[in-house]
Motif scaffolding. Structure first.
Motif, mmCIF file in Angstrom:
data_model
loop_
_atom_site.group_PDB
_atom_site.id
_atom_site.type_symbol
_atom_site.label_atom_id
_atom_site.label_comp_id
_atom_site.label_asym_id
_atom_site.label_seq_id
_atom_site.Cartn_x
_atom_site.Cartn_y
_atom_site.Cartn_z
ATOM 1 N N HIS A 260 0.856 -1.193 0.000
ATOM 2 C CA HIS A 260 0.000 0.000 0.000
ATOM 3 C C HIS A 260 0.888 1.237 0.000
ATOM 4 C CE1 HIS A 260 -2.986 3.000 1.196
ATOM 5 N NE2 HIS A 260 -3.900 2.125 0.820
ATOM 6 N N PRO A 261 0.571 2.256 -0.776
ATOM 7 C CA PRO A 261 1.420 3.464 -0.815
ATOM 8 C C PRO A 261 1.649 4.089 0.550
ATOM 9 C CG PRO A 261 -0.162 3.505 -2.613
ATOM 10 C CD PRO A 261 -0.539 2.323 -1.757
ATOM 11 N N TYR A 262 0.654 4.029 1.431
ATOM 12 C CA TYR A 262 0.849 4.608 2.768
ATOM 13 C C TYR A 262 1.883 3.810 3.558
ATOM 14 C CZ TYR A 262 -0.087 6.291 7.479
ATOM 15 O OH TYR A 262 0.050 6.825 8.751
ATOM 16 N N VAL A 283 5.520 11.740 4.057
ATOM 17 C CA VAL A 283 4.203 11.628 3.416
ATOM 18 C C VAL A 283 3.572 13.013 3.487
ATOM 19 C CG1 VAL A 283 1.970 10.489 3.439
ATOM 20 C CG2 VAL A 283 4.006 9.234 4.176
ATOM 21 N N CYS A 297 -11.021 5.843 -1.447
ATOM 22 C CA CYS A 297 -9.791 5.603 -0.689
ATOM 23 C C CYS A 297 -9.468 6.830 0.160
ATOM 24 C CB CYS A 297 -8.636 5.301 -1.636
ATOM 25 S SG CYS A 297 -7.046 5.107 -0.790
ATOM 26 N N PHE A 299 -6.801 7.580 1.601
ATOM 27 C CA PHE A 299 -5.426 8.051 1.424
ATOM 28 C C PHE A 299 -5.252 8.796 0.107
ATOM 29 C CE2 PHE A 299 -0.819 7.170 0.449
ATOM 30 C CZ PHE A 299 -0.299 7.974 1.447
ATOM 31 N N ARG A 302 -3.451 12.216 -0.388
ATOM 32 C CA ARG A 302 -2.013 12.323 -0.113
ATOM 33 C C ARG A 302 -1.178 11.355 -0.946
ATOM 34 N NH1 ARG A 302 -1.391 11.660 6.245
ATOM 35 N NH2 ARG A 302 0.668 12.551 5.835
ATOM 36 N N CYS A 303 -1.849 10.549 -1.754
ATOM 37 C CA CYS A 303 -1.156 9.480 -2.478
ATOM 38 C C CYS A 303 -0.569 9.992 -3.794
ATOM 39 C CB CYS A 303 -2.134 8.341 -2.751
ATOM 40 S SG CYS A 303 -1.388 6.944 -3.622
ATOM 41 N N ALA A 306 -2.550 8.568 -6.949
ATOM 42 C CA ALA A 306 -4.003 8.697 -6.998
ATOM 43 C C ALA A 306 -4.513 9.056 -8.386
ATOM 44 C CB ALA A 306 -4.468 9.734 -5.978
ATOM 45 N N CYS A 310 -9.640 6.196 -7.626
ATOM 46 C CA CYS A 310 -9.432 6.212 -6.172
ATOM 47 C C CYS A 310 -10.563 6.917 -5.433
ATOM 48 C CB CYS A 310 -8.091 6.867 -5.837
ATOM 49 S SG CYS A 310 -6.671 5.979 -6.542
ATOM 50 N N CYS A 327 -5.824 -1.360 -2.085
ATOM 51 C CA CYS A 327 -5.346 -0.361 -3.046
ATOM 52 C C CYS A 327 -5.752 -0.818 -4.441
ATOM 53 C CB CYS A 327 -3.829 -0.205 -2.962
ATOM 54 S SG CYS A 327 -3.151 0.983 -4.161
ATOM 55 N N CYS A 339 0.096 3.528 -12.301
ATOM 56 C CA CYS A 339 0.068 4.437 -11.156
ATOM 57 C C CYS A 339 0.814 5.719 -11.416
ATOM 58 C CB CYS A 339 0.688 3.746 -9.929
ATOM 59 S SG CYS A 339 -0.253 2.317 -9.374
#
Length: 340
Positions: A260-262, A283, A297, A299, A302-303, A306, A310, A327, A339
């Motif tokens: 997951h990107p987070y 982040v 989503c 997140f 901040r992704c 995205a 999303c 994700c 992505c």
């Protein structure tokens, strides 16, 4: 909202101590759930670490499990919690008091605000004993003294007569551990138990919790934002962001193959002892509040990956052995071009 559940391939329903299933919670007056569809389980003898930055809902989840949120401040919007094979109502304070402090206990982040400054250490631990059993005052004090010895408090007879302000931070945390474990609980929740301590004392406290866990086979939920602590003690990890579990699985897989990107952002922010020096990755942005929670989503705002998709809820993807991530682009290595 898709459910993201931490599932263990080697576990059976009979050996699960705590089961949190699709749990959602909303504060009074809010338009969206602060905790949304959270699921995880804990087995006897297992350590589950819940990680994420401040404001992700880790402590609120633990307080809700213990029934310690202010009455009327929040309401359960879905799901439930089963402990020791028994589903319990978080509004039933009488039922909660039967096992809170005995079968399920909690260590809080700052012992100075958790211990009563007006009472001696020995009296506070003895009270925890008498609240959960038909013990005389003498029996309760003997048990309290034995527990101080067990957690490595020096001169325990003297400490029994002292007040919290007379102890160091590390000793106060040991007292909190003694109070939490004096009734031999099946499950311990530790909310940032080493945050205010220096690294040497941190290591001692973590070693103490692990040793006591090995002796009693209790399950442990460790809530932390310190990934160094997680790497040292976790069997499984649940990564929380904005009140949801975005990735979960065995600790080794989470650290070696985050999806997951987070989670990747958290891992990239860990300082490295070797290699060239440079600025740590961050982040960008902040965790959204319940009032401005994005659709889809959580997140996405901040992704770096995205896209329009999303704005819809991501479907959890499984990577085997209980490793799952919510994700749209997982696994990230095969979707990197999409992505970017």
């Amino acid at each position: 909202m898709q459910r993201l559940k931490l599932v263990h391939s080697d576990s059976s329903p009979n050996d699960v101590l705590l089961e949190v299933s699709d749990f959602s919670l909303r504060f009074k007056g809010a338009q969206k759930d602060l905790i949304s569809h959270v699921s995880f389980s804990v087995k006897a003898g297992q350590t589950v670490c819940i990680v994420g930055e401040s404001g992700c809902g880790k402590s609120v989840t633990s307080l809700a499990m213990m029934g310690l949120l202010p009455e009327g401040a929040a309401e359960i919007h879905g799901g439930g919690i089963t402990f020791d094979g028994r589903h319990y109502d978080l509004k039933d304070q009488k039922a909660l008091r039967e096992f809170r402090g005995s079968r399920m206990t909690m260590i809080f982040q700052e012992p100075m605000t958790s211990l009563n400054p007006s009472f001696r250490i020995g009296d506070q631990i003895a009270e925890a004993v008498q609240c959960h059993g038909a013990h005389t005052a003498e029996e309760a004090r003997a048990r309290a003294l034995a527990m101080l010895v067990r957690v490595g408090i020096p001169a325990p007879e003297k400490r029994m007569r002292e007040y919290p302000h007379q102890l160091s931070g590390g000793m106060r945390q040991r007292v909190m551990i003694a109070m939490a474990l004096v009734n031999d609980p099946a499950l311990l929740i530790a909310d940032e138990p080493t945050t205010a301590l220096d690294v040497t004392i941190q290591a001692q406290i973590l070693d103490l919790i692990r040793d006591l866990q090995a002796e009693t086979n209790m399950g442990t939920i460790m809530i932390t934002h310190d990934l160094g602590v997680v790497a040292e003690i976790a069997d499984t990890v649940a990564v929380m962001y904005a009140g949801t579990v975005v990735e979960a699985g065995p600790a080794e897989q989470i650290f070696n193959d985050p999806q997951h990107p987070y989670t990747i952002g958290l891992m990239s922010s860990i300082p490295k002892l070797t290699g060239p020096r440079g600025r740590l990755a961050t982040v960008p942005g902040m965790v959204p509040t319940a009032e401005n929670m994005p659709d889809g989503c959580r997140f996405a705002t901040r992704c770096p990956f995205a896209q329009d998709i999303c704005k819809t809820d991501p479907k959890p993807q499984s990577f085997g052995n209980g490793h799952v991530a919510a994700c749209h682009f997982a696994p990230l290595d095969t979707h990197f071009e999409a992505c970017a």
